[in-house]
Design an enzyme around this catalytic site. Structure first.
Site, PDB file in Angstrom:
ATOM      1  N   HIS A 106     -23.277  15.116   2.298  1.00  0.00           N
ATOM      2  CA  HIS A 106     -23.089  15.567   0.916  1.00  0.00           C
ATOM      3  C   HIS A 106     -22.022  16.644   0.891  1.00  0.00           C
ATOM      4  O   HIS A 106     -22.054  17.537   1.729  1.00  0.00           O
ATOM      5  CB  HIS A 106     -24.398  16.124   0.371  1.00  0.00           C
ATOM      6  N   VAL A 116       1.257 -20.159 -19.102  1.00  0.00           N
ATOM      7  CA  VAL A 116       2.715 -20.084 -19.223  1.00  0.00           C
ATOM      8  C   VAL A 116       3.286 -21.493 -19.153  1.00  0.00           C
ATOM      9  O   VAL A 116       2.953 -22.261 -18.253  1.00  0.00           O
ATOM     10  CB  VAL A 116       3.287 -19.212 -18.079  1.00  0.00           C
ATOM     11  N   LYS A 156       0.835  -1.209   0.000  1.00  0.00           N
ATOM     12  CA  LYS A 156       0.000   0.000   0.000  1.00  0.00           C
ATOM     13  C   LYS A 156       0.872   1.262   0.000  1.00  0.00           C
ATOM     14  O   LYS A 156       0.486   2.281  -0.570  1.00  0.00           O
ATOM     15  CB  LYS A 156      -0.951   0.011   1.194  1.00  0.00           C
ATOM     16  N   ILE A 159      -2.520  -9.816  -6.110  1.00  0.00           N
ATOM     17  CA  ILE A 159      -1.133  -9.344  -6.096  1.00  0.00           C
ATOM     18  C   ILE A 159      -0.720  -8.862  -7.484  1.00  0.00           C
ATOM     19  O   ILE A 159      -0.116  -7.796  -7.640  1.00  0.00           O
ATOM     20  CB  ILE A 159      -0.189 -10.461  -5.597  1.00  0.00           C
TER      21      ILE A 159
HETATM   22  P1  FAD Z   1       1.533 -14.342   8.091  1.00  0.00           P
HETATM   23  O1  FAD Z   1       1.315 -12.887   7.963  1.00  0.00           O
HETATM   24  O2  FAD Z   1       2.165 -15.045   6.952  1.00  0.00           O
HETATM   25  O3  FAD Z   1       2.387 -14.536   9.415  1.00  0.00           O
HETATM   26  C1  FAD Z   1       2.849 -15.783   9.821  1.00  0.00           C
HETATM   27  C2  FAD Z   1       4.085 -15.559  10.672  1.00  0.00           C
HETATM   28  O4  FAD Z   1       4.418 -16.780  11.304  1.00  0.00           O
HETATM   29  C3  FAD Z   1       5.314 -15.163   9.858  1.00  0.00           C
HETATM   30  O5  FAD Z   1       5.998 -14.131  10.504  1.00  0.00           O
HETATM   31  C4  FAD Z   1       6.146 -16.435   9.820  1.00  0.00           C
HETATM   32  O6  FAD Z   1       7.525 -16.178   9.699  1.00  0.00           O
HETATM   33  C5  FAD Z   1       5.806 -17.011  11.183  1.00  0.00           C
HETATM   34  N1  FAD Z   1       6.003 -18.461  11.301  1.00  0.00           N
HETATM   35  C6  FAD Z   1       5.592 -19.445  10.468  1.00  0.00           C
HETATM   36  N2  FAD Z   1       5.926 -20.657  10.961  1.00  0.00           N
HETATM   37  C7  FAD Z   1       6.562 -20.425  12.143  1.00  0.00           C
HETATM   38  C8  FAD Z   1       7.133 -21.256  13.130  1.00  0.00           C
HETATM   39  N3  FAD Z   1       7.118 -22.575  13.007  1.00  0.00           N
HETATM   40  N4  FAD Z   1       7.707 -20.670  14.196  1.00  0.00           N
HETATM   41  C9  FAD Z   1       7.722 -19.321  14.328  1.00  0.00           C
HETATM   42  N5  FAD Z   1       7.190 -18.491  13.441  1.00  0.00           N
HETATM   43  C10 FAD Z   1       6.607 -19.031  12.369  1.00  0.00           C
HETATM   44  N6  FAD Z   1      -4.296  -9.092   2.970  1.00  0.00           N
HETATM   45  C11 FAD Z   1      -5.217  -8.142   3.207  1.00  0.00           C
HETATM   46  O7  FAD Z   1      -6.178  -8.382   3.938  1.00  0.00           O
HETATM   47  N7  FAD Z   1      -5.085  -6.892   2.653  1.00  0.00           N
HETATM   48  C12 FAD Z   1      -4.068  -6.570   1.848  1.00  0.00           C
HETATM   49  O8  FAD Z   1      -3.991  -5.454   1.359  1.00  0.00           O
HETATM   50  C13 FAD Z   1      -3.095  -7.564   1.565  1.00  0.00           C
HETATM   51  N8  FAD Z   1      -2.053  -7.285   0.766  1.00  0.00           N
HETATM   52  C14 FAD Z   1      -1.118  -8.263   0.527  1.00  0.00           C
HETATM   53  C15 FAD Z   1      -0.069  -7.949  -0.333  1.00  0.00           C
HETATM   54  C16 FAD Z   1       0.894  -8.906  -0.609  1.00  0.00           C
HETATM   55  C17 FAD Z   1       2.025  -8.579  -1.555  1.00  0.00           C
HETATM   56  C18 FAD Z   1       0.817 -10.185   0.024  1.00  0.00           C
HETATM   57  C19 FAD Z   1       1.873 -11.219  -0.226  1.00  0.00           C
HETATM   58  C20 FAD Z   1      -0.223 -10.488   0.874  1.00  0.00           C
HETATM   59  C21 FAD Z   1      -1.210  -9.535   1.127  1.00  0.00           C
HETATM   60  N9  FAD Z   1      -2.307  -9.793   1.947  1.00  0.00           N
HETATM   61  C22 FAD Z   1      -3.245  -8.830   2.170  1.00  0.00           C
HETATM   62  C23 FAD Z   1      -2.470 -11.103   2.594  1.00  0.00           C
HETATM   63  C24 FAD Z   1      -2.017 -11.009   4.068  1.00  0.00           C
HETATM   64  O9  FAD Z   1      -0.668 -10.604   4.099  1.00  0.00           O
HETATM   65  C25 FAD Z   1      -2.187 -12.357   4.744  1.00  0.00           C
HETATM   66  O10 FAD Z   1      -3.526 -12.795   4.610  1.00  0.00           O
HETATM   67  C26 FAD Z   1      -1.859 -12.245   6.236  1.00  0.00           C
HETATM   68  O11 FAD Z   1      -0.534 -11.812   6.414  1.00  0.00           O
HETATM   69  C27 FAD Z   1      -2.067 -13.580   6.926  1.00  0.00           C
HETATM   70  O12 FAD Z   1      -1.729 -13.467   8.272  1.00  0.00           O
HETATM   71  P2  FAD Z   1      -1.176 -14.710   9.102  1.00  0.00           P
HETATM   72  O13 FAD Z   1      -0.890 -14.195  10.467  1.00  0.00           O
HETATM   73  O14 FAD Z   1      -2.085 -15.849   8.942  1.00  0.00           O
HETATM   74  O15 FAD Z   1       0.180 -15.117   8.369  1.00  0.00           O
HETATM   75  P1  NAD Z   2      -4.777 -15.015  -6.226  1.00  0.00           P
HETATM   76  O1  NAD Z   2      -5.350 -16.325  -5.889  1.00  0.00           O
HETATM   77  O2  NAD Z   2      -5.521 -13.777  -5.870  1.00  0.00           O
HETATM   78  O3  NAD Z   2      -4.506 -14.933  -7.793  1.00  0.00           O
HETATM   79  C1  NAD Z   2      -3.690 -15.842  -8.467  1.00  0.00           C
HETATM   80  C2  NAD Z   2      -4.048 -15.779  -9.941  1.00  0.00           C
HETATM   81  O4  NAD Z   2      -3.075 -16.507 -10.646  1.00  0.00           O
HETATM   82  C3  NAD Z   2      -5.409 -16.402 -10.237  1.00  0.00           C
HETATM   83  O5  NAD Z   2      -6.157 -15.509 -11.029  1.00  0.00           O
HETATM   84  C4  NAD Z   2      -5.057 -17.687 -10.978  1.00  0.00           C
HETATM   85  O6  NAD Z   2      -6.016 -18.035 -11.939  1.00  0.00           O
HETATM   86  C5  NAD Z   2      -3.741 -17.292 -11.615  1.00  0.00           C
HETATM   87  N1  NAD Z   2      -2.863 -18.428 -11.916  1.00  0.00           N
HETATM   88  C6  NAD Z   2      -2.633 -19.527 -11.162  1.00  0.00           C
HETATM   89  N2  NAD Z   2      -1.726 -20.319 -11.775  1.00  0.00           N
HETATM   90  C7  NAD Z   2      -1.377 -19.697 -12.927  1.00  0.00           C
HETATM   91  C8  NAD Z   2      -0.480 -19.990 -13.978  1.00  0.00           C
HETATM   92  N3  NAD Z   2       0.249 -21.116 -13.952  1.00  0.00           N
HETATM   93  N4  NAD Z   2      -0.367 -19.130 -15.006  1.00  0.00           N
HETATM   94  C9  NAD Z   2      -1.103 -17.971 -15.018  1.00  0.00           C
HETATM   95  N5  NAD Z   2      -1.977 -17.643 -14.057  1.00  0.00           N
HETATM   96  C10 NAD Z   2      -2.108 -18.486 -13.013  1.00  0.00           C
HETATM   97  O7  NAD Z   2      -3.322 -15.028  -5.580  1.00  0.00           O
HETATM   98  P2  NAD Z   2      -2.251 -13.863  -5.401  1.00  0.00           P
HETATM   99  O8  NAD Z   2      -2.578 -12.681  -6.230  1.00  0.00           O
HETATM  100  O9  NAD Z   2      -0.935 -14.519  -5.539  1.00  0.00           O
HETATM  101  O10 NAD Z   2      -2.481 -13.469  -3.896  1.00  0.00           O
HETATM  102  C11 NAD Z   2      -2.286 -14.454  -2.861  1.00  0.00           C
HETATM  103  C12 NAD Z   2      -3.159 -14.181  -1.685  1.00  0.00           C
HETATM  104  O11 NAD Z   2      -2.781 -12.973  -1.043  1.00  0.00           O
HETATM  105  C13 NAD Z   2      -4.605 -14.058  -2.084  1.00  0.00           C
HETATM  106  O12 NAD Z   2      -5.308 -15.056  -1.408  1.00  0.00           O
HETATM  107  C14 NAD Z   2      -5.042 -12.737  -1.617  1.00  0.00           C
HETATM  108  O13 NAD Z   2      -6.233 -12.801  -0.888  1.00  0.00           O
HETATM  109  C15 NAD Z   2      -3.927 -12.232  -0.711  1.00  0.00           C
HETATM  110  N6  NAD Z   2      -3.726 -10.811  -1.031  1.00  0.00           N
HETATM  111  C16 NAD Z   2      -4.717  -9.945  -0.691  1.00  0.00           C
HETATM  112  C17 NAD Z   2      -4.598  -8.619  -1.037  1.00  0.00           C
HETATM  113  C18 NAD Z   2      -5.701  -7.685  -0.682  1.00  0.00           C
HETATM  114  O14 NAD Z   2      -6.542  -8.048   0.123  1.00  0.00           O
HETATM  115  N7  NAD Z   2      -5.735  -6.482  -1.245  1.00  0.00           N
HETATM  116  C19 NAD Z   2      -3.490  -8.164  -1.721  1.00  0.00           C
HETATM  117  C20 NAD Z   2      -2.524  -9.089  -2.078  1.00  0.00           C
HETATM  118  C21 NAD Z   2      -2.653 -10.414  -1.717  1.00  0.00           C
END
Ligand code: FAD
Ligand code: NAD
Length: 480
Positions: A456, A250, A58, A197
């Site tokens: 508004h 791909v 973000k 993503i």
């Molecule tokens: P995580 O955030 O993955 O945290 C798990 C933690 O546990 C990590 O620090 C890991 O190192 C630690 N861990 C794992 N195993 C062990 C172990 N055995 N011992 C100790 N530590 C351990 N979601 C949204 O809602 N809004 C968004 O805008 C959004 N944007 C995203 C953008 C990107 C690029 C990505 C990749 C994800 C995004 N997400 C977003 C998804 C969001 O980040 C995840 O849904 C969220 O972080 C999940 O939380 P969690 O606590 O389950 O796991």
């Molecule tokens: P996603 O599941 O949102 O999208 C993956 C996309 O890749 C799908 O449209 C799928 O059809 C496509 N795909 C899968 N295999 C493929 C292939 N071999 N070739 C081409 N396309 C293929 O997953 P993501 O974008 O990687 O995000 C992962 C998770 O992180 C999601 O579950 C999402 O909820 C979370 N996330 C959330 C936010 C947010 O809430 N704003 C932002 C980023 C990530």
């Protein structure tokens, strides 16, 4: 360090850290074990979300949108800034500062809230039942210690899915974390996957000047979204210059002479493309490797998700699991609510997550947000559906913001008037969806929204007018 806690949380992301804080608020002794390590070797709480997900993405979306507006929109306001340039190093430094502030904030919350933060790995050795649960803690120095706890919350999160045919080198071919850390704007950027993503990070680099091609295997764009919403979002994102190719499978990618060659097949047959950088964004998988010793009784499903019930109980005595490592959407707010629920239940209090009301937001510009049922889902469930819609072009506030694309749409039950779903593509859709979540939680009717006064001129009037439009009583748009 004490070796017995009421609660041990494994994982310090948005599932784990709120669970630990709520457990402490509930007067339980609690430790949160987390092993997140940044690319520079530093350790930080906050998991994927704060370190390599929600927050850094973000930060970059905001920077890139400002850059885009300076280049393309300021002129319409009569503001001349010449041709803006982007200092990627400064942009990344700002992002890193925000991340550091936020992750440091968790450490402070732990300290003031009485949570013991332990940096290292946790492994469940045994569930409770007869006695305490047993957890192995391996510190950053490699030293092992066995801790016991009345209850354990597993919150180990997820990691990106990798494609065997697209080997990553961490520089030219990267995952989402790598794409958040580019040190320059790639001239040609390829993205595999038009999911959340792919669209968010594709937008970041496209707005900063990259020519972005998104290769999506599915024929449908944003398959989980309302079809009308997805169609509008696709139209707007393509108009901005994102080259989104649907049905593009791909088969291989390789680095060749400093550039990335990709082979894919789509409706036009076998194709190839060359990029300077390639991002693999094809989903995430639960991270449950080495989390459980033999015989804990915690079950994993075929895709390695921890099996839980609606209250995040694993079935193994006193062991809960929350967030990305269990079923359901991989979202930070879903993880947080589950973590809090588990901490409440452990303390003998009431805990509940309403899985029917989980908002989805994609932070592109315009933002795409929805909650509840799509029109097709409601019809498939046999509901006598009515739909209300309001285009942002009729919103004075959206026009003042130079952001009049998109619409707000309400899906409701024509018989009971109950609101079933809200779907918004437009400015600040992610903020507007909050009102819709409340409406769904309270089982609001269209009439409830209609009778609620909205200030508004605000963007929220779009939700109000969409509710009115569901009964052909909108004031500021045609009632078709
Ligand atoms: P995580 O955030 O993955 O945290 C798990 C933690 O546990 C990590 O620090 C890991 O190192 C630690 N861990 C794992 N195993 C062990 C172990 N055995 N011992 C100790 N530590 C351990 N979601 C949204 O809602 N809004 C968004 O805008 C959004 N944007 C995203 C953008 C990107 C690029 C990505 C990749 C994800 C995004 N997400 C977003 C998804 C969001 O980040 C995840 O849904 C969220 O972080 C999940 O939380 P969690 O606590 O389950 O796991
Ligand atoms: P996603 O599941 O949102 O999208 C993956 C996309 O890749 C799908 O449209 C799928 O059809 C496509 N795909 C899968 N295999 C493929 C292939 N071999 N070739 C081409 N396309 C293929 O997953 P993501 O974008 O990687 O995000 C992962 C998770 O992180 C999601 O579950 C999402 O909820 C979370 N996330 C959330 C936010 C947010 O809430 N704003 C932002 C980023 C990530």
């Amino acid at each position: 360090m004490t070796d017995r806690y009421d609660v041990i949380v494994i994982g310090g992301g948005p599932g784990g850290y709120p669970a630990a804080i709520r457990a402490a608020q509930n007067k339980l002794s609690v430790a949160c074990i987390d092993d997140w390590q940044n690319h520079d070797g530093s350790r930080a709480f906050g998991g994927t979300c704060l370190n390599a997900g929600c927050i850094p993405s973000k930060a970059l979306l905001e920077s890139s949108e400002l850059f885009h507006r300076a280049a393309h929109e300021f002129k319409a306001h009569g503001i001349a800034v010449g041709s803006p340039s982007i200092d990627v190093t400064a942009m990344q430094k700002r992002k890193a500062g925000i991340v550091k502030g936020m992750t440091g904030g968790i450490a402070s919350l732990f300290k003031s809230g009485g949570v013991v933060g332990l940096q290292g790995r946790g492994r469940l050795l045994a569930a409770g039942g007869q006695g305490d649960c047993q957890v192995e803690f391996t510190g950053a120095d490699g030293a092992k210690q066995t801790l016991s706890a009345g209850s354990v919350i597993l919150a180990s999160g997820s990691v990106p899915v990798e494609l065997k045919s697209v080997p990553q080198d961490g520089k030219r071919i990267v995952d989402s974390w790598g794409a958040l850390e580019f040190d320059a704007v790639p001239a040609r950027l390829g993205v595999i996957g038009a999911g959340v993503i792919g669209l968010e990070l594709g937008s970041v680099w496209q707005r900063l000047g990259a020519k972005v091609t998104v290769l999506e295997a599915a024929e449908d764009f944003l398959a989980l979204a309302d079809r009308q919403l997805a169609a509008e979002a696709l139209k707007q994102l393509r108009k901005q210059g994102l080259d989104i190719k649907l049905g593009a499978k791909v088969s291989a990618a390789a680095i060749d002479n400093g550039e990335v060659s990709v082979r894919f097949a789509d409706g036009q047959g076998e194709q190839s493309a060359k990029f300077d950088r390639l991002v693999v964004a094809v989903g995430r998988r639960p991270f449950t490797k080495d989390l459980l010793a033999e015989g804990t009784g915690v079950q994993l499903d075929q895709r390695a998700f921890i099996v839980v019930d609606d209250h995040c109980r694993t079935g193994a005595p006193n062991v809960y699991a929350v967030g990305d490592c269990v079923r359901g959407p991989m979202l930070a707010h879903k993880a947080k609510d589950e973590g809090v629920m588990a901490a409440e239940l452990i303390a003998g209090r009431y805990g509940h997550v309403n899985y029917e009301v989980i908002p989805s937001v994609i932070y592109t510009a315009p933002e795409i947000a929805w909650v509840g049922r799509s029109e097709a889902e409601a019809r498939a469930a046999g509901v006598n559906v009515k739909v209300g819609q309001f285009p942002f072009v009729a919103s004075g506030r959206a026009r003042a913001m130079e952001a009049s694309g998109g619409f707000a749409k309400i899906v409701a039950d024509a018989d009971s008037d109950r609101v079933l779903g809200v779907h918004i593509v437009g400015p600040m859709a992610g903020e507007l969806i909050g009102e819709a979540c409340l409406a769904l939680e309270y089982h609001a009717s269209c009439e409830d929204l209609q009778r609620t006064m909205h200030a508004h001129p605000t963007l929220s009037e779009a939700v109000h007018e969409a509710a009115l439009n569901a009964d052909k009583r909108a004031i500021d748009t045609l009632n078709r």
